[in-house]
Design a protein around this motif. Structure first.
Motif, PDB file in Angstrom:
ATOM      1  N   HIS A  14       3.326  -8.686  -7.583  1.00 20.43           N
ATOM      2  CA  HIS A  14       2.258  -9.666  -7.744  1.00 20.43           C
ATOM      3  C   HIS A  14       2.829 -11.050  -7.508  1.00 20.43           C
ATOM      4  O   HIS A  14       3.644 -11.517  -8.296  1.00 20.43           O
ATOM      5  CB  HIS A  14       1.682  -9.591  -9.150  1.00 20.43           C
ATOM      6  CG  HIS A  14       1.414  -8.200  -9.618  1.00 20.43           C
ATOM      7  ND1 HIS A  14       2.233  -7.539 -10.490  1.00 20.43           N
ATOM      8  CD2 HIS A  14       0.421  -7.339  -9.301  1.00 20.43           C
ATOM      9  CE1 HIS A  14       1.748  -6.325 -10.701  1.00 20.43           C
ATOM     10  NE2 HIS A  14       0.651  -6.174  -9.996  1.00 20.43           N
TER      11      HIS A  14
ATOM     12  N   ASP B  74      -1.676  -8.902  -4.969  1.00 21.64           N
ATOM     13  CA  ASP B  74      -1.044  -7.639  -5.325  1.00 21.64           C
ATOM     14  C   ASP B  74      -0.822  -6.829  -4.051  1.00 21.64           C
ATOM     15  O   ASP B  74      -1.770  -6.535  -3.320  1.00 21.64           O
ATOM     16  CB  ASP B  74      -1.985  -6.889  -6.281  1.00 21.64           C
ATOM     17  CG  ASP B  74      -1.296  -5.705  -6.929  1.00 21.64           C
ATOM     18  OD1 ASP B  74      -0.290  -5.221  -6.393  1.00 21.64           O
ATOM     19  OD2 ASP B  74      -1.787  -5.257  -7.993  1.00 21.64           O
TER      20      ASP B  74
ATOM     21  N   ASN C 151       0.064  -3.875  -3.922  1.00 19.81           N
ATOM     22  CA  ASN C 151      -0.356  -2.495  -4.156  1.00 19.81           C
ATOM     23  C   ASN C 151      -1.886  -2.457  -4.191  1.00 19.81           C
ATOM     24  O   ASN C 151      -2.505  -2.938  -5.130  1.00 19.81           O
ATOM     25  CB  ASN C 151       0.218  -2.009  -5.488  1.00 19.81           C
ATOM     26  CG  ASN C 151      -0.274  -0.624  -5.864  1.00 19.81           C
ATOM     27  OD1 ASN C 151      -0.929   0.049  -5.082  1.00 19.81           O
ATOM     28  ND2 ASN C 151       0.036  -0.212  -7.086  1.00 19.81           N
TER      29      ASN C 151
ATOM     30  N   HIS D 251      -5.446   1.019  -9.462  1.00 24.65           N
ATOM     31  CA  HIS D 251      -4.674   0.871 -10.691  1.00 24.65           C
ATOM     32  C   HIS D 251      -5.221  -0.321 -11.455  1.00 24.65           C
ATOM     33  O   HIS D 251      -6.063  -1.064 -10.942  1.00 24.65           O
ATOM     34  CB  HIS D 251      -3.186   0.695 -10.384  1.00 24.65           C
ATOM     35  CG  HIS D 251      -2.848  -0.586  -9.697  1.00 24.65           C
ATOM     36  ND1 HIS D 251      -3.148  -0.838  -8.381  1.00 24.65           N
ATOM     37  CD2 HIS D 251      -2.259  -1.715 -10.149  1.00 24.65           C
ATOM     38  CE1 HIS D 251      -2.747  -2.056  -8.052  1.00 24.65           C
ATOM     39  NE2 HIS D 251      -2.215  -2.614  -9.112  1.00 24.65           N
TER      40      HIS D 251
ATOM     41  N   HIS E 139      -4.331  -3.430 -14.864  1.00 22.11           N
ATOM     42  CA  HIS E 139      -3.264  -4.380 -15.223  1.00 22.11           C
ATOM     43  C   HIS E 139      -3.163  -4.721 -16.701  1.00 22.11           C
ATOM     44  O   HIS E 139      -4.184  -4.875 -17.382  1.00 22.11           O
ATOM     45  CB  HIS E 139      -3.454  -5.683 -14.437  1.00 22.11           C
ATOM     46  CG  HIS E 139      -3.243  -5.543 -12.969  1.00 22.11           C
ATOM     47  ND1 HIS E 139      -4.275  -5.529 -12.065  1.00 22.11           N
ATOM     48  CD2 HIS E 139      -2.109  -5.376 -12.248  1.00 22.11           C
ATOM     49  CE1 HIS E 139      -3.793  -5.370 -10.842  1.00 22.11           C
ATOM     50  NE2 HIS E 139      -2.482  -5.266 -10.917  1.00 22.11           N
TER      51      HIS E 139
ATOM     52  N   THR F 126       1.660  -6.726 -15.170  1.00 22.04           N
ATOM     53  CA  THR F 126       2.260  -5.421 -14.866  1.00 22.04           C
ATOM     54  C   THR F 126       1.179  -4.375 -14.630  1.00 22.04           C
ATOM     55  O   THR F 126       0.045  -4.527 -15.075  1.00 22.04           O
ATOM     56  CB  THR F 126       3.199  -4.951 -16.008  1.00 22.04           C
ATOM     57  OG1 THR F 126       2.496  -5.034 -17.247  1.00 22.04           O
ATOM     58  CG2 THR F 126       4.429  -5.823 -16.104  1.00 22.04           C
ATOM     59  N   ASP F 127       1.564  -3.320 -13.931  1.00 27.20           N
ATOM     60  CA  ASP F 127       0.589  -2.301 -13.544  1.00 27.20           C
ATOM     61  C   ASP F 127       0.316  -1.285 -14.641  1.00 27.20           C
ATOM     62  O   ASP F 127       1.203  -0.941 -15.417  1.00 27.20           O
ATOM     63  CB  ASP F 127       1.088  -1.549 -12.314  1.00 27.20           C
ATOM     64  CG  ASP F 127       0.980  -2.398 -11.060  1.00 27.20           C
ATOM     65  OD1 ASP F 127       0.403  -3.495 -11.123  1.00 27.20           O
ATOM     66  OD2 ASP F 127       1.480  -1.957 -10.008  1.00 27.20           O
TER      67      ASP F 127
END
Lengths: 135, 135
Positions: free
Chosen positions: A35, A84, A86, A90, A92, A102-103
């Motif tokens: 991130h 992000d 990714n 997902h 956070h 964080t994921d």
DNA sequence: TTATCCTGTTAGACAAAGTCTAGAAAACAA
DNA sequence: TTGTTTTCTAGACTTTGTCTAACAGGATAA
């Protein structure tokens, strides 16, 4: 996903012309799932990289990447947008003390009931943010 | 919740000294459940109200209200924070085309699985945002 | 009453993220 | 080569939000 040719292919596959600046930015972003804010990327490009990029290009490029689905904007900090790298599903954790993002893996949260969308609208993404603080 | 005495009581009950400016701001916020930005409130106070308040006071007051649990900060728009006068449990739709923020009642979403928090942290709020766009 | 304190308010300078514009540079096609 | 389009750039600008230092006003003590 870290070598230059893979990055170029990835950009092309999303319909993004791989210019020098875009490839530089993409290489930083896609080095690993992370991130980063626009200002962080601006600094990184102009320190770590061989070539440079202006502020306007950083913002334009991140906006373009987001539009093309290469990165996802994460809005949790009132002062800046995180990008992000990714884009798979997902959620956070956001630590309000440290500013750390964080994921949460998709399968760690299960939502078994969701509301109908308002008339004339369609979904553009479901976000779950668990705000945490140091205890 | 709209008459002055109720507002004064509400502030006192949360340990907030009810000054002229704070009561003005609270009257605007608690007139009904709504989402207002600091700049909107600034304009409203200095137009609709008898008394006025400075920019610094608006920001200080909203920060104080948030800390005391009288309002909830909602971070969905990268350019500004919304202050939600409804602090009971609920979630949000955010229309990315119009910038409109609307409520999702707590019982319209059910989450039956949540992750453990990282070591040394505690929860500070669970947010669910359904981003929508006009179709 | 007057002095002192303490809290809250204020104007305006400042900071930081992000946008915009107009021109320069690349890329590309004919 | 020339013309056209796309991309990049510096830097001005906008907006939200923060900070500072002075000021106002109420409570209290003498």
């Amino acid at each position: 996903m870290s070598n230059r040719d893979d990055i170029v292919s990835k950009l092309k596959a999303s319909g993004v012309t791989p210019t020098t600046q875009r490839v530089e930015i993409a290489q930083i972003l896609f080095a690993r799932p992370q991130h980063l804010s626009a200002e962080q990327i601006l600094k990184m490009v102009n320190q770590e990289s061989s070539s440079t990029a202006s502020k306007a290009t950083i913002y334009n490029t991140l906006g373009l990447f987001a539009k093309k689905g290469l990165v996802k904007e994460v809005i949790v900090d009132p002062s800046k947008v995180f990008y992000d790298s990714n884009v798979s599903k997902h959620f956070h954790f956001y630590n309000i003390d440290s500013g750390e993002l964080t994921d949460i893996p998709a399968d760690a949260i299960h939502i078994d009931k969701l509301p109908n969308l308002p008339q004339g609208t369609e979904s553009s993404g479901l976000e779950v943010i668990v705000r945490i603080k140091n205890s």
